[in-house]
Write a protein that holds these residues in place. Structure first.
Motif, PDB file in Angstrom:
ATOM      1  N   VAL A 202       0.844  -1.205   0.000  1.00 49.91           N
ATOM      2  CA  VAL A 202       0.000   0.000   0.000  1.00 49.91           C
ATOM      3  C   VAL A 202       0.875   1.249   0.000  1.00 49.91           C
ATOM      4  O   VAL A 202       0.619   2.217  -0.731  1.00 49.91           O
ATOM      5  CB  VAL A 202      -0.958  -0.021   1.205  1.00 49.91           C
ATOM      6  CG1 VAL A 202      -1.719   1.296   1.305  1.00 49.91           C
ATOM      7  CG2 VAL A 202      -1.940  -1.178   1.094  1.00 49.91           C
ATOM      8  N   GLN A 203       1.948   1.220   0.834  1.00 53.30           N
ATOM      9  CA  GLN A 203       2.859   2.369   0.881  1.00 53.30           C
ATOM     10  C   GLN A 203       3.546   2.568  -0.464  1.00 53.30           C
ATOM     11  O   GLN A 203       3.690   3.699  -0.959  1.00 53.30           O
ATOM     12  CB  GLN A 203       3.905   2.154   1.983  1.00 53.30           C
ATOM     13  CG  GLN A 203       3.357   2.218   3.401  1.00 53.30           C
ATOM     14  CD  GLN A 203       2.956   3.632   3.796  1.00 53.30           C
ATOM     15  OE1 GLN A 203       3.287   4.600   3.135  1.00 53.30           O
ATOM     16  NE2 GLN A 203       2.211   3.735   4.892  1.00 53.30           N
ATOM     17  N   VAL A 206       1.072   4.000  -2.940  1.00 54.26           N
ATOM     18  CA  VAL A 206       0.820   5.415  -2.660  1.00 54.26           C
ATOM     19  C   VAL A 206       2.032   6.255  -3.068  1.00 54.26           C
ATOM     20  O   VAL A 206       1.892   7.370  -3.579  1.00 54.26           O
ATOM     21  CB  VAL A 206       0.491   5.607  -1.162  1.00 54.26           C
ATOM     22  CG1 VAL A 206       0.515   7.077  -0.784  1.00 54.26           C
ATOM     23  CG2 VAL A 206      -0.881   5.017  -0.860  1.00 54.26           C
ATOM     24  N   ALA A 381      -2.803   5.541   2.630  1.00 59.90           N
ATOM     25  CA  ALA A 381      -2.007   4.445   3.190  1.00 59.90           C
ATOM     26  C   ALA A 381      -2.069   4.427   4.706  1.00 59.90           C
ATOM     27  O   ALA A 381      -2.152   3.354   5.323  1.00 59.90           O
ATOM     28  CB  ALA A 381      -0.559   4.574   2.721  1.00 59.90           C
TER      29      ALA A 381
END
Length: 827
Positions: A202-203, A206, A381
């Motif tokens: 997710v990081q 993003v 995130a």
């Protein structure tokens, strides 16, 4: 020409505003962006069994198992076993395993009967009560022998085919067991990495906002210059055309002044020359007429008429005066048009630099909005709640992985034992096949080489020994083959019918989903944290179709991904600021008041009202009514025919004077007239359309000056709108990509369904199928040992010499006789 130019200017003024005809110059829509492949290292790769030569055998074995086990999936039995094990009755298990019990009964009978039969035959042969040789030769022996040999050969070939398949299946199990165990661990590990990598993925996803962010910042750094250049490019045609028209009118003013001054000077010179010429012609006319009228002048009457016309024809005092026009134009241009044009060009060409300065604050504000959007994206995130669910999953997977490693190692160790046992069993069967094939071959060869049925033949005897050896091996090892076959059959068959088949048709999932089938402590839906409206089957199907954890876990109530990925949330202020932005360009002055006054004075100078016809009338007239040269030639001719020498000389003198007047006065006057004609022609070409040209130029300049600020603002609005659409398109591309990556890649639950499918492929397709093929092939070999033993025992007698010979007569009576040679070889 003047009218055509005036029409062109009027047409140019009447055209629509240029900015309205221009498309977006900043490039719209947005170019496709390229993002990194997030989570590529944590994907669970799907396993597939490659097609092989044993696939038809696998299918046939599955069909055979379906015939053996015709009962449906034992839902009630498993429910009782899981919830209350003591309540499970043995009769329930036996009823479900009816097919296997029948097979077990057959196996027990085989296990007991075949060794017992072999022992009985051995005892019988030891007491010489059975077997041995054929006592008498009959005609039917040949047919019987051939049938027995064919039966043994066919049975042996069937056993050979079975043992080859058993060898291949046994090796296939060995080849798949080790890699299968490793693939199972790899699948668990990849699944755990996928779950562990969700927050990091997710990081990373993003962080890919840097791609549109860098593109937007790059565009922001160039937008002001680009818009200024676009304004300059769109309007330069109008402005440059107006300045070119102004420059042309200034040139017309200068040319008009030059021509008018030259025309006025030429007229004054012509008048002066005209006065001199008139006086000279008057004197010459008097003298020439006096000579031609002299009584002694012969043949002079014809020249007298021409001499009487010896006077000026054109009267340049009658041409219109241009003094008033010259007086009006005197001192023009008072304005410095070179400086005016230079200032206008500098002011207009500085629009790109001016746009950079004017838009600097807007660019700073938009960059701030981009940074705000970056922080908002990061909040996606930070607020994504998947970590609360992924952490327990990862821990459970780690626990499963660690606990399964010892078992998988044990599986590999026991598989080695199974493989050795399978090799030994297949080798024994292969040894029996070799005995049968060699025995048949030697026995048949011995029969072919024996001339008399009662003769001893060593090769036939060797064939008989090999066959009896094969029979001995069959009796000796049959009790070992059958337990191995039945043991592998019981394990593989139940795995196929209880695990693989319901796993493939998802009956297992339905069993787990049915309330009450599992104990409360084994509530899979609760342990997996699925949504209450989903069961395992529905979750499996959704994950298999590419759903994300957001779809199967109860995340929507606490976190709505679509709401967080709404484009307006990140671009509202970015779109709003350019809408209210305006650039106040300084007024571009193409023509100042002094220059305008000069052009208006030029227009009102009445140059166009000069009487060109008056000039043309006098210009067309000859300078002298008669030709001086012609008259001079005629006088010279008369001087030659005169008898009076004095008169002749006087006529010749007058001829020379006329030529002198022609060369000294008339020719310069004619040259001045030609110059005058040039100036008149210029004025006649320029003057009629002068007012229209100047009015058109002034109007064009005024409209250009008024058009620049208005159209600049329109172009600014248009280009900013294009820019905003382009940059919002980049953010929209990223958000669409982020939505897909988060739902279909980073947080996809498809790896779970893939892992389940991989488990079925590894266990069932790659291990259980060859496992079942092994026992099926070895079982066929074991069962066909029975007819092999029967045919071998029956055919042994035919390979040995017979005791008595059959003598055939018409009544088919037989007469026994004693065989002189009796072999001492016995079974």
């Amino acid at each position: 020409m003047g009218y055509l130019l005036a029409f062109s200017l009027a047409l140019g003024v009447a055209l629509p505003a240029p900015a309205l005809l221009q498309p977006c110059s900043l490039g719209s829509p947005s170019a496709p962006l390229r993002f990194a492949d997030v989570g590529a290292d944590h994907r669970v790769h799907a396993h597939r069994r490659l097609p092989g030569s044993l696939d038809p055998l696998y299918s046939f074995v599955r069909m055979s198992l379906d015939v053996i086990q015709q009962n449906a999936f034992p839902t009630e039995l498993l429910r009782d076993a899981l919830n209350d094990p003591p309540s499970v009755r043995t009769s329930q298990i036996l009823q479900y395993q009816t097919g296997y019990i029948i097979c077990a009964t057959v196996a027990i009978l085989y296990f007991v009967a075949l060794p017992a039969t072999g022992l009985s035959i051995c005892c019988c042969r030891r007491h010489r009560r059975c077997g041995g040789r054929i006592k008498a030769y009959r005609r039917s022996l040949l047919c019987q022998r051939n049938l027995l040999m064919f039966g043994l050969l066919l049975t042996t070939l069937v056993i050979l085919g079975g043992v080859i398949c058993a060898f291949a299946a046994n090796q296939k199990v060995k080849e798949e067991m080790g890699p299968g165990a490793q693939d199972a661990l790899n699948t668990l590990q990849a699944l755990r990495h996928h779950v562990n990598g969700i927050p990091q993925g997710v990081q990373w996803a993003v962080a890919q906002f840097a791609v549109p962010k860098d593109q937007i910042l790059h565009d922001l750094n160039n937008i002001s210059w680009s818009i200024g250049s676009t304004i300059h490019l769109v309007l330069k045609g109008t402005v440059y055309s107006a300045m070119a028209a102004m420059k042309a009118r200034v040139q017309d003013l200068q040319n008009s002044q030059d021509h008018l001054q030259a025309l006025n000077a030429t007229v004054l010179t012509l008048i002066r020359h005209q006065e001199e010429l008139e006086a000279t012609l008057k004197d010459r006319k008097h003298r020439v007429v006096s000579l031609l009228e002299h009584p002694r002048c012969t043949y002079c009457v014809s020249a007298l008429g021409r001499a009487q016309n010896l006077e000026a024809e054109a009267n340049y005092r009658k041409v219109p005066s241009v003094e008033r026009v010259l007086k009006t134009l005197h001192g023009l241009p008072k304005a410095d048009f070179s400086e005016i044009i230079h200032q206008a060009n500098s002011s207009f060409n500085s629009i790109p630099e001016l746009a950079v300065v004017k838009m600097a604050e807007l660019i700073r504000d938009l960059k701030v909005e981009v940074e705000k959007a970056t922080k908002k994206i990061q909040s996606v995130a930070d607020g994504f709640p998947i970590s609360d669910h992924s952490r327990p999953m990862a821990e459970a997977l780690m626990k499963t992985e660690n606990s399964s490693r010892p078992y998988l190692k044990e599986v590999k160790r026991y598989e080695q034992y199974r493989w050795i046992a399978g090799i030994v069993a297949c080798t024994v069967v292969l040894l029996i096949v070799l005995c049968n094939i060699l025995g048949l071959s030697l026995g048949a060869y011995g029969l072919a080489m024996r001339e008399d049925p009662s003769d001893y033949e060593s090769r036939g005897e060797a064939g008989a020994k090999l066959l009896i050896t094969g029979v001995g091996f069959s009796f000796l090892f049959s009790w070992l083959l059958m337990p191995l076959v039945f043991g592998t059959f019981l394990v593989g068959g139940n795995m196929q019918t209880l695990v693989c088949k319901p796993w493939a048709n998802q009956e297992i999932y339905k069993f787990i989903d049915t309330p009450g089938n599992l104990p409360p402590s084994m509530n899979v839906t609760e342990h997996l944290g699925l949504r209450r409206d989903l069961n395992l089957t529905a979750a499996y199907q959704q994950c298999k179709n590419g759903a994300s954890f957001c779809d199967v876990l109860p995340l929507e109530r606490s976190y709505n991904l679509n709401e967080h990925l709404d484009v307006a949330k990140y671009t509202a202020e970015f779109q709003k600021r350019p809408d209210s932005f305006e650039i106040r360009f300084q007024e571009i002055v193409l023509l100042n008041a002094d220059g305008k006054k000069d052009l208006e004075t030029f227009r009102d100078s009445k140059v166009d009202q000069i009487d060109i016809a008056g000039f043309t009338t006098e210009i067309r007239k000859p300078v002298v009514k008669t030709s001086l040269v012609g008259l001079a030639v005629e006088l010279e001719g008369l001087s030659k025919v005169q008898s009076d020498r004095s008169l002749a000389e006087r006529l010749a003198e007058e001829a020379r004077n006329l030529r002198k007047i022609q060369n000294m006065t008339v020719l310069p006057v004619e040259g001045l007239v030609e110059n005058l004609k040039t100036h008149v022609q210029f004025l006649s070409a320029m003057a009629p359309g002068l007012q229209a040209l100047i009015n058109g130029t002034l109007s064009q300049i005024s409209q250009a000056e008024a058009l620049v600020p208005v159209e600049s603002q329109k172009i600014l609005r248009q280009e900013l709108a294009c820019f905003v659409r382009k940059e919002v398109g980049y953010i929209s591309q990223y958000l669409d990509w982020l939505r897909i990556v988060l739902t279909e890649d980073v947080t996809s639950c498809q790896p779970f369904s893939t892992a389940l499918d991989n488990g079925r492929v590894i266990l069932c397709d790659r291990i259980i199928d060859p496992w079942n093929a092994f026992w099926f092939s070895l079982g066929c070999c074991t069962l066909f040992l029975i007819p092999s033993i029967f045919f071998a025992i029956k055919i042994i007698k035919h390979f040995r010499p017979i005791r008595h010979r059959l003598v055939s007569t018409g009544s088919e009576e037989t007469y026994p006789f004693h065989i002189p040679r009796v072999t001492s070889l016995r079974l």
